[in-house]
Enzyme design. Sequence first.
Site, PDB file in Angstrom:
ATOM      1  N   MET A  31       0.845  -1.193   0.000  1.00  0.00           N
ATOM      2  CA  MET A  31       0.000   0.000   0.000  1.00  0.00           C
ATOM      3  C   MET A  31       0.888   1.253   0.000  1.00  0.00           C
ATOM      4  O   MET A  31       0.416   2.351   0.322  1.00  0.00           O
ATOM      5  CB  MET A  31      -0.930  -0.010   1.208  1.00  0.00           C
ATOM      6  CG  MET A  31      -1.890  -1.206   1.155  1.00  0.00           C
ATOM      7  SD  MET A  31      -3.455  -0.917   1.987  1.00  0.00           S
ATOM      8  CE  MET A  31      -2.912  -0.601   3.634  1.00  0.00           C
ATOM      9  N   HIS A  35       9.002   1.022   3.526  1.00  0.00           N
ATOM     10  CA  HIS A  35      10.099   1.073   4.500  1.00  0.00           C
ATOM     11  C   HIS A  35      10.978  -0.156   4.305  1.00  0.00           C
ATOM     12  O   HIS A  35      10.759  -0.952   3.371  1.00  0.00           O
ATOM     13  CB  HIS A  35       9.529   1.162   5.922  1.00  0.00           C
ATOM     14  CG  HIS A  35       8.468   0.144   6.209  1.00  0.00           C
ATOM     15  ND1 HIS A  35       8.738  -1.201   6.258  1.00  0.00           N
ATOM     16  CD2 HIS A  35       7.135   0.264   6.427  1.00  0.00           C
ATOM     17  CE1 HIS A  35       7.628  -1.866   6.511  1.00  0.00           C
ATOM     18  NE2 HIS A  35       6.626  -0.997   6.605  1.00  0.00           N
ATOM     19  N   GLU A  36      11.927  -0.355   5.209  1.00  0.00           N
ATOM     20  CA  GLU A  36      12.893  -1.459   5.040  1.00  0.00           C
ATOM     21  C   GLU A  36      12.220  -2.828   5.046  1.00  0.00           C
ATOM     22  O   GLU A  36      12.764  -3.790   4.505  1.00  0.00           O
ATOM     23  CB  GLU A  36      13.983  -1.414   6.121  1.00  0.00           C
ATOM     24  CG  GLU A  36      14.976  -0.289   5.961  1.00  0.00           C
ATOM     25  CD  GLU A  36      14.549   0.976   6.683  1.00  0.00           C
ATOM     26  OE1 GLU A  36      13.323   1.174   6.922  1.00  0.00           O
ATOM     27  OE2 GLU A  36      15.432   1.783   7.019  1.00  0.00           O
ATOM     28  N   HIS A  38       9.276  -3.552   3.520  1.00  0.00           N
ATOM     29  CA  HIS A  38       8.909  -3.754   2.107  1.00  0.00           C
ATOM     30  C   HIS A  38      10.161  -3.997   1.269  1.00  0.00           C
ATOM     31  O   HIS A  38      10.177  -4.826   0.365  1.00  0.00           O
ATOM     32  CB  HIS A  38       8.204  -2.520   1.542  1.00  0.00           C
ATOM     33  CG  HIS A  38       6.923  -2.150   2.234  1.00  0.00           C
ATOM     34  ND1 HIS A  38       6.810  -1.059   3.051  1.00  0.00           N
ATOM     35  CD2 HIS A  38       5.704  -2.735   2.216  1.00  0.00           C
ATOM     36  CE1 HIS A  38       5.571  -0.973   3.504  1.00  0.00           C
ATOM     37  NE2 HIS A  38       4.868  -1.975   3.015  1.00  0.00           N
ATOM     38  N   GLN A  62     -10.307  -2.596   2.083  1.00  0.00           N
ATOM     39  CA  GLN A  62      -9.867  -3.286   3.300  1.00  0.00           C
ATOM     40  C   GLN A  62      -9.863  -2.390   4.537  1.00  0.00           C
ATOM     41  O   GLN A  62      -9.399  -2.794   5.597  1.00  0.00           O
ATOM     42  CB  GLN A  62      -8.498  -3.933   3.076  1.00  0.00           C
ATOM     43  CG  GLN A  62      -7.333  -2.978   2.926  1.00  0.00           C
ATOM     44  CD  GLN A  62      -6.074  -3.710   2.502  1.00  0.00           C
ATOM     45  OE1 GLN A  62      -5.948  -4.174   1.375  1.00  0.00           O
ATOM     46  NE2 GLN A  62      -5.107  -3.826   3.408  1.00  0.00           N
ATOM     47  N   ASP A 151       2.440  -9.262   9.084  1.00  0.00           N
ATOM     48  CA  ASP A 151       1.003  -9.482   8.944  1.00  0.00           C
ATOM     49  C   ASP A 151       0.794 -10.993   8.843  1.00  0.00           C
ATOM     50  O   ASP A 151       0.427 -11.523   7.784  1.00  0.00           O
ATOM     51  CB  ASP A 151       0.473  -8.779   7.696  1.00  0.00           C
ATOM     52  CG  ASP A 151       0.582  -7.278   7.819  1.00  0.00           C
ATOM     53  OD1 ASP A 151      -0.052  -6.700   8.706  1.00  0.00           O
ATOM     54  OD2 ASP A 151       1.351  -6.673   7.041  1.00  0.00           O
TER      55      ASP A 151
HETATM   56  O1  PAF Z   1      -0.160  -5.822   3.459  1.00  0.00           O
HETATM   57  C1  PAF Z   1      -0.582  -4.885   2.743  1.00  0.00           C
HETATM   58  O2  PAF Z   1       0.062  -3.853   2.548  1.00  0.00           O
HETATM   59  C2  PAF Z   1      -1.955  -5.026   2.087  1.00  0.00           C
HETATM   60  O3  PAF Z   1      -2.847  -5.687   2.916  1.00  0.00           O
HETATM   61  C3  PAF Z   1      -1.907  -5.685   0.699  1.00  0.00           C
HETATM   62  C4  PAF Z   1      -1.422  -7.113   0.767  1.00  0.00           C
HETATM   63  C5  PAF Z   1      -0.975  -4.881  -0.206  1.00  0.00           C
HETATM   64  C6  PAF Z   1      -3.295  -5.695   0.078  1.00  0.00           C
HETATM   65  O4  PAF Z   1      -3.795  -4.407  -0.078  1.00  0.00           O
END
Ligand code: PAF
Length: 281
Positions: A31, A35-36, A38, A62, A151
């Site tokens: 989204m 940051h580090e 990702h 979401q 997550d």
């Molecule tokens: O983890 C996230 O950033 C979001 O839930 C995702 C997987 C990109 C879906 O919008």
Amino acid sequence: MISVATKVNEVREQVKKWKKEGLTVGFVPTMGYLHEGHQSLIAKAVEENDKVVVSIFVNPMQFGPNEDLASYPRDLQKDSDLCESTGANLIFHPEPEEMYTDGFCSYVDMSVLTEELCGLSRPVHFRGVCTVVSKLFHIVTPDRAYFGQKDAQQLAIIKRMVLDLNMDIEIIGCPIVREEDGLAKSSRNTYLSSEERQAALILSKSIKLGQTLVEGGETNCAKIITAMTDLIESEPLAKIDYIKIVDALTMQQIDTIDRPVLCAMAVYIGKTRLIDNFIED
Ligand code: PAF
């Protein structure tokens, strides 16, 4: 400069070209406000695939009605720089109207795994996640997709969805990336004031305590949760949403640690809801 596609067809055409050349495609859905954490997903995708697509889409579906959709942080320029310097090849950055066209009414809804942990306090969240991730998988058609262990419930849900719906994509989970003082990296950490940022350390301290107890041989979930809860409650700015120990595959609560487990928590620090977890195989 890394290309930024805003239309579904642009992504499709590029990926088709790559596949015609026999190249593999890795995918990192995000989204944005990268940051580090990702970056570690993108780096792994770059290592394991010929080409890498990163999606940056703040998915309205979401977010619940009282959540932070409008204030969710965004910085496309900084995100593009990070994607490029980490070796990604394409960013998909659609507008909501491109993803959810007029009359949209098809959803991917999962039971059981979505009904525990974050699913209890965020009732529409996982339907939005499963729907958008399915759409993104259909658009990008990757060989592999990368998700963070932070997550953990989302990762378990995506693995189950891919299995249940016969999606031919390998799902790869990557470890939590933490700040030096232990706080799990999150785009939402930017909401914290300096006092709250300090208070937020109570999450990782409690995770460490739980992990130490489990590694020391404690198998009684209630005892572990009580110790972790007491520690969190010693921080006046913290308010627990949940602390639970569940079966790592089904997300169902258990009493004794006798299989791979996920110990997960969501805690409000002021108005900011933060999550953290550990897995014990
Ligand atoms: O983890 C996230 O950033 C979001 O839930 C995702 C997987 C990109 C879906 O919008």
